[in-house]
Design an enzyme around this catalytic site. Structure first.
Site, PDB file in Angstrom:
ATOM      1  N   GLU A 117       0.847  -1.194   0.000  1.00  0.00           N
ATOM      2  CA  GLU A 117       0.000   0.000   0.000  1.00  0.00           C
ATOM      3  C   GLU A 117       0.880   1.241   0.000  1.00  0.00           C
ATOM      4  O   GLU A 117       2.044   1.192   0.401  1.00  0.00           O
ATOM      5  CB  GLU A 117      -0.878   0.042   1.261  1.00  0.00           C
ATOM      6  CG  GLU A 117      -1.694  -1.206   1.519  1.00  0.00           C
ATOM      7  CD  GLU A 117      -2.303  -1.188   2.920  1.00  0.00           C
ATOM      8  OE1 GLU A 117      -2.891  -0.157   3.310  1.00  0.00           O
ATOM      9  OE2 GLU A 117      -2.166  -2.197   3.630  1.00  0.00           O
ATOM     10  N   LYS A 158       2.209   4.653   1.525  1.00  0.00           N
ATOM     11  CA  LYS A 158       2.364   5.155   2.899  1.00  0.00           C
ATOM     12  C   LYS A 158       2.069   6.657   2.911  1.00  0.00           C
ATOM     13  O   LYS A 158       2.900   7.463   2.502  1.00  0.00           O
ATOM     14  CB  LYS A 158       3.769   4.878   3.422  1.00  0.00           C
ATOM     15  CG  LYS A 158       3.956   5.262   4.883  1.00  0.00           C
ATOM     16  CD  LYS A 158       5.357   4.938   5.356  1.00  0.00           C
ATOM     17  CE  LYS A 158       5.506   5.277   6.840  1.00  0.00           C
ATOM     18  NZ  LYS A 158       5.293   6.710   7.119  1.00  0.00           N
ATOM     19  N   ASP A 166       1.656  10.377   4.200  1.00  0.00           N
ATOM     20  CA  ASP A 166       2.421  11.157   5.171  1.00  0.00           C
ATOM     21  C   ASP A 166       1.450  12.029   5.965  1.00  0.00           C
ATOM     22  O   ASP A 166       1.221  13.195   5.653  1.00  0.00           O
ATOM     23  CB  ASP A 166       3.454  12.020   4.444  1.00  0.00           C
ATOM     24  CG  ASP A 166       4.499  12.586   5.398  1.00  0.00           C
ATOM     25  OD1 ASP A 166       4.578  12.101   6.540  1.00  0.00           O
ATOM     26  OD2 ASP A 166       5.239  13.499   4.996  1.00  0.00           O
ATOM     27  N   TYR A 196      -6.824  -0.079   8.187  1.00  0.00           N
ATOM     28  CA  TYR A 196      -6.886  -1.181   9.152  1.00  0.00           C
ATOM     29  C   TYR A 196      -8.313  -1.304   9.650  1.00  0.00           C
ATOM     30  O   TYR A 196      -8.951  -0.307   9.999  1.00  0.00           O
ATOM     31  CB  TYR A 196      -5.927  -0.909  10.308  1.00  0.00           C
ATOM     32  CG  TYR A 196      -5.957  -1.960  11.411  1.00  0.00           C
ATOM     33  CD1 TYR A 196      -5.217  -3.133  11.306  1.00  0.00           C
ATOM     34  CD2 TYR A 196      -6.709  -1.761  12.574  1.00  0.00           C
ATOM     35  CE1 TYR A 196      -5.226  -4.084  12.322  1.00  0.00           C
ATOM     36  CE2 TYR A 196      -6.727  -2.707  13.583  1.00  0.00           C
ATOM     37  CZ  TYR A 196      -5.983  -3.862  13.457  1.00  0.00           C
ATOM     38  OH  TYR A 196      -5.994  -4.808  14.462  1.00  0.00           O
ATOM     39  N   LYS A 217      10.576   3.420   3.321  1.00  0.00           N
ATOM     40  CA  LYS A 217      10.487   4.858   3.091  1.00  0.00           C
ATOM     41  C   LYS A 217      11.423   5.249   1.952  1.00  0.00           C
ATOM     42  O   LYS A 217      12.587   4.847   1.920  1.00  0.00           O
ATOM     43  CB  LYS A 217      10.825   5.635   4.365  1.00  0.00           C
ATOM     44  CG  LYS A 217       9.878   5.330   5.518  1.00  0.00           C
ATOM     45  CD  LYS A 217      10.054   6.274   6.681  1.00  0.00           C
ATOM     46  CE  LYS A 217       9.421   7.604   6.417  1.00  0.00           C
ATOM     47  NZ  LYS A 217       9.373   8.451   7.625  1.00  0.00           N
ATOM     48  N   CYS A 257      17.601  47.867   5.526  1.00  0.00           N
ATOM     49  CA  CYS A 257      16.575  47.218   4.705  1.00  0.00           C
ATOM     50  C   CYS A 257      16.976  47.263   3.234  1.00  0.00           C
ATOM     51  O   CYS A 257      17.330  48.340   2.723  1.00  0.00           O
ATOM     52  CB  CYS A 257      15.240  47.929   4.906  1.00  0.00           C
ATOM     53  SG  CYS A 257      13.929  47.341   3.789  1.00  0.00           S
ATOM     54  N   CYS A 260      14.305  49.926   1.496  1.00  0.00           N
ATOM     55  CA  CYS A 260      14.211  51.358   1.813  1.00  0.00           C
ATOM     56  C   CYS A 260      15.436  51.920   2.515  1.00  0.00           C
ATOM     57  O   CYS A 260      15.532  53.132   2.727  1.00  0.00           O
ATOM     58  CB  CYS A 260      12.971  51.627   2.654  1.00  0.00           C
ATOM     59  SG  CYS A 260      13.035  50.886   4.307  1.00  0.00           S
ATOM     60  N   CYS A 271      12.446  45.308   9.307  1.00  0.00           N
ATOM     61  CA  CYS A 271      12.519  46.705   8.889  1.00  0.00           C
ATOM     62  C   CYS A 271      11.401  47.453   9.604  1.00  0.00           C
ATOM     63  O   CYS A 271      10.222  47.125   9.417  1.00  0.00           O
ATOM     64  CB  CYS A 271      12.342  46.816   7.373  1.00  0.00           C
ATOM     65  SG  CYS A 271      12.103  48.530   6.818  1.00  0.00           S
ATOM     66  N   CYS A 282       8.433  51.885   3.484  1.00  0.00           N
ATOM     67  CA  CYS A 282       9.135  50.783   2.816  1.00  0.00           C
ATOM     68  C   CYS A 282       8.250  50.212   1.701  1.00  0.00           C
ATOM     69  O   CYS A 282       7.198  49.636   1.958  1.00  0.00           O
ATOM     70  CB  CYS A 282       9.484  49.693   3.824  1.00  0.00           C
ATOM     71  SG  CYS A 282      10.345  48.291   3.096  1.00  0.00           S
TER      72      CYS A 282
END
Length: 673
Positions: A117, A119, A121, A234, A320, A414, A417, A432, A438
């Site tokens: 089957e 798997k 996640d 199951y 896996k 930044c 700006c 910033c 900005c």
């Protein structure tokens, strides 16, 4: 409508909703649009509100969620929920196959078969059905005890609430107790929608993390909105003890469960290797994440005989897939500025193919992560995209480090700006602080405002926003509503039709409800669910802006941190100017009263329910209060206006008497309605 007619209509709606739910989630063959489905659900909810005695535990309306769960009771699993042994090696899979074969008696060993089957996640859960009705859903926990999260699992589309009419002619699913185990997971598209519009520091790393966090939410309404799925793998019950695993999977499908469908009976290692190789190539095609395959002995008669270790059954194993990785070189690092001013380092890579896409950029998250990896410009690195939507750098190939590699320094100013960066308290991120001037923050805030989960302004993409901000035509979201065809005509690639489409989309956005406006404002820590809670607690933006920190912190799921960010937002002169523009544009700054409102008998009242209500579910009772101007609260305090007491009321009743809170019975509550 007379009650006799309502009974017929409710029955018809439930049957249709269950059928369409099965077609959509399990068979992936929808026959109607989402809007048509929603209309049927709204009709059912309205009838169940009008005739509360028609509500049943298996009604499709349960899937929309409802009550807040302050804590999840711990339940003991009848049979331990063990995890599978993992392997990444084909040789170890073959060793497992031979070991099981040796342990089986003569004829069984010669004809040994395994079911392969996919798997998924996700997060393992157990569902308990009694006489065909779902009565409990729990997490795996430590394998022996888990958390009872039944309200949340009821909202998952592929979890049948009742198994009647399925499960074969023998009615095995409809008598006694049946346990179904499986995995709750999130499709990739649902995951992307969930992350859309969230601040960088609040985004989920991958669908599994998002699923795990969602299942522990206290508000099942928010769980319902995140569109998770359940895959069954199951089946346990007295009637199924003699069935092989392949037969059990078939029974699960007959009973309306989603099993993934991609499983195969394998008669030897050649079949198993073919299955592993096939899905190694095809897993990128799936709309959800898988991280391997599972092998289970098909003949369940020998499961107990083979037994288990303290952690894993000896008759099953998980192979896996190795994480999908690629080697590339970091050519440069740029710094992105988010809508909250967050500075995020992004690696620009030599383009490389990974998991079916060409990757040329990868987030480095923050400067602590850069130090942990010791990554530099010019380094050869390994990037990974296993279970991650966004590729990430996982390690540096030190042996290939060039002499000219350069450390990645924290910028002092930044990149947009030039304002000097700040670090708040002991946070990992740098920011910033130039919220108003900005342009990078302006662009990010406008894109958030226009995003699908906020104002949903179609035609307003990234390139157009960049033009509007660069030319000074907009500095905040409020300026969008002052745009005209004449102004838009001067922009690159903006024809008359495109301009008309954008203006139509802006006009349509004015009809978005108050709670969407709150989310669109982009208040720090205020996501979609929090915006809904705030809209219920403060039905106008005026009331919300005047609320104090202590009062805000008392609202369900808010707390002092979010309360502080709300107060900071509304105390800003920039916010005042923005709200004036949005108000002038005609956006909804108040919650709309529901159609057919009878009265405002609970206007401004905080109402708490305790004990078991006989005439309404908690969800229905809370909705009735909210429709009449009040709000439900989850804990008692001196600010609580009313405690409605049902059967078997507990400590809240005693506390209400001490605090001199008004207490009424459910009958009194009916009269107040």
């Amino acid at each position: 409508m007379h009650k006799e007619d309502a009974v017929i209509e409710v029955s018809r709606l439930r049957e249709e909703l269950n059928r369409h739910n099965y077609l959509y989630y399990v068979l992936a063959r929808p026959e109607i649009s989402d809007r048509e489905f929603d209309r049927m659900m709204e009709r059912l909810l309205a009838l169940e509100t009008e005739f509360p005695d028609l509500v049943t535990p298996d009604s499709p309306s349960v899937r929309v969620g409802g009550q807040i769960t302050r804590e999840f009771p711990v339940v003991r699993h009848t049979e331990p929920m063990l995890s599978l042994s993992n392997t990444y090696s084909g040789e170890e899979v073959e060793e497992f196959f031979r070991r099981v074969q040796r342990l089986l008696p003569g004829e069984a060993a010669e004809e040994v078969k395994f079911v392969a089957e996919l798997k998924f996640d996700g997060v393992a859960v157990s569902l308990l059905y009694r006489d065909g009705l779902l009565v409990r859903g729990a997490t795996r926990g430590d394998g022996r005890r888990g958390d009872d999260i039944t309200p949340n699992l009821r909202t998952v589309g592929t979890v049948p609430l009742r198994l009647s009419g399925h499960g074969g002619e023998d009615g095995a699913f409809l008598e006694g107790e049946v346990e179904v185990r499986g995995e709750v997971f999130m499709r990739r598209d649902a995951f992307l929608r969930l992350n859309e519009g969230r601040p960088e520091e609040e985004q989920f790393a991958n669908p599994r993390n998002a699923t795990a966090g969602t299942l522990k939410l206290q508000d099942s309404r928010e769980v319902a909105r995140r569109s998770m799925m359940f895959v069954a793998y199951y089946l346990r019950g007295d009637a199924f003890e003699g069935l092989r695993h392949m037969e059990r999977l078939g029974r699960l499908e007959d009973a309306g469960f989603f099993t993934g469908g991609q499983y195969r009976l394998c008669g030897g290692m050649e079949d198993i290797r073919a299955f592993i190789d096939e899905w190694a190539d095809r897993r990128a095609e799936l709309p959800y994440e898988i991280d391997g395959i599972v092998l289970k002995l098909d003949d369940s008669r020998y499961w107990q005989e083979l037994g288990a270790t303290s952690k894993s059954p000896r008759w099953a194993i998980a192979y896996k897939y190795p994480a999908e990785q690629a080697e590339t070189v970091i050519r440069d690092v740029v710094f992105q500025v988010g809508r909250l001013g967050t500075i995020t380092p992004v690696a620009e890579l030599v383009p490389v193919s990974l998991a079916g896409t060409t990757v040329s950029r990868s987030t480095l998250h923050n400067f602590d992560e850069i130090r942990r990896l010791d990554v530099r410009i010019g380094d050869h690195v390994v990037i990974e995209k296993s279970g991650e939507i966004i590729p990430k750098v996982i390690r540096v190939l030190d042996a290939k480090r060039a002499d000219g590699s350069r450390p990645i320094e924290v910028p002092h100013t930044c990149p947009s700006c030039g304002t000097r960066l700040e670090r708040r308290d002991e946070e990992v991120n740098w920011y910033c602080p130039n919220e108003e001037g900005c342009k990078a923050q302006q662009r990010a805030r406008i894109l958030h405002f226009a995003s699908r989960n906020a104002m949903d302004i179609k035609s307003l993409g990234k390139a157009l926003v960049e033009q509007l901000v660069a030319r000074g035509l907009v500095t905040d979201s409020g300026d969008l509503y002052a745009l005209t065809k004449e102004v838009l005509a001067g922009l690159d690639r903006m024809g008359e039709r495109s301009a008309a489409n954008l203006l139509d989309a802006l006009d349509a956005s004015k009809r978005q409800p108050y709670e969407r406006v709150l989310f669109a404002l982009g208040i720090r820590h205020v996501g979609i669910a929090t915006a809904r809670e705030l809209a219920l607690a403060y039905p106008s933006i005026g009331k919300l802006s005047e609320a104090g920190s202590e009062e805000l912190a008392a609202v369900a799921d808010i707390g002092p941190v979010i309360a502080g960010s709300i107060r900071e937002y509304f105390s800003s002169p920039r916010t005042t100017r923005l709200l004036e523009k949005l108000r002038d544009a005609g956006l909804h700054f108040e919650a709309e009263a529901p159609a057919g409102l009878v009265n405002r008998n609970f206007e401004g009242m905080s109402v708490l329910f305790t004990g078991t209500l006989e005439r309404h579910t908690r969800q229905q009772a809370a909705a009735l209060v909210e429709e009449r101007g009040g709000r439900e609260v989850k804990s008692i305090s001196r600010k609580t206006d009313l405690l409605v007491v049902g059967r078997d009321a507990g400590s809240k009743l005693q506390k209400a008497r001490k605090l001199d809170v008004k207490v009424v019975t459910e009958e009194d509550f009916e009269k107040m309605l």
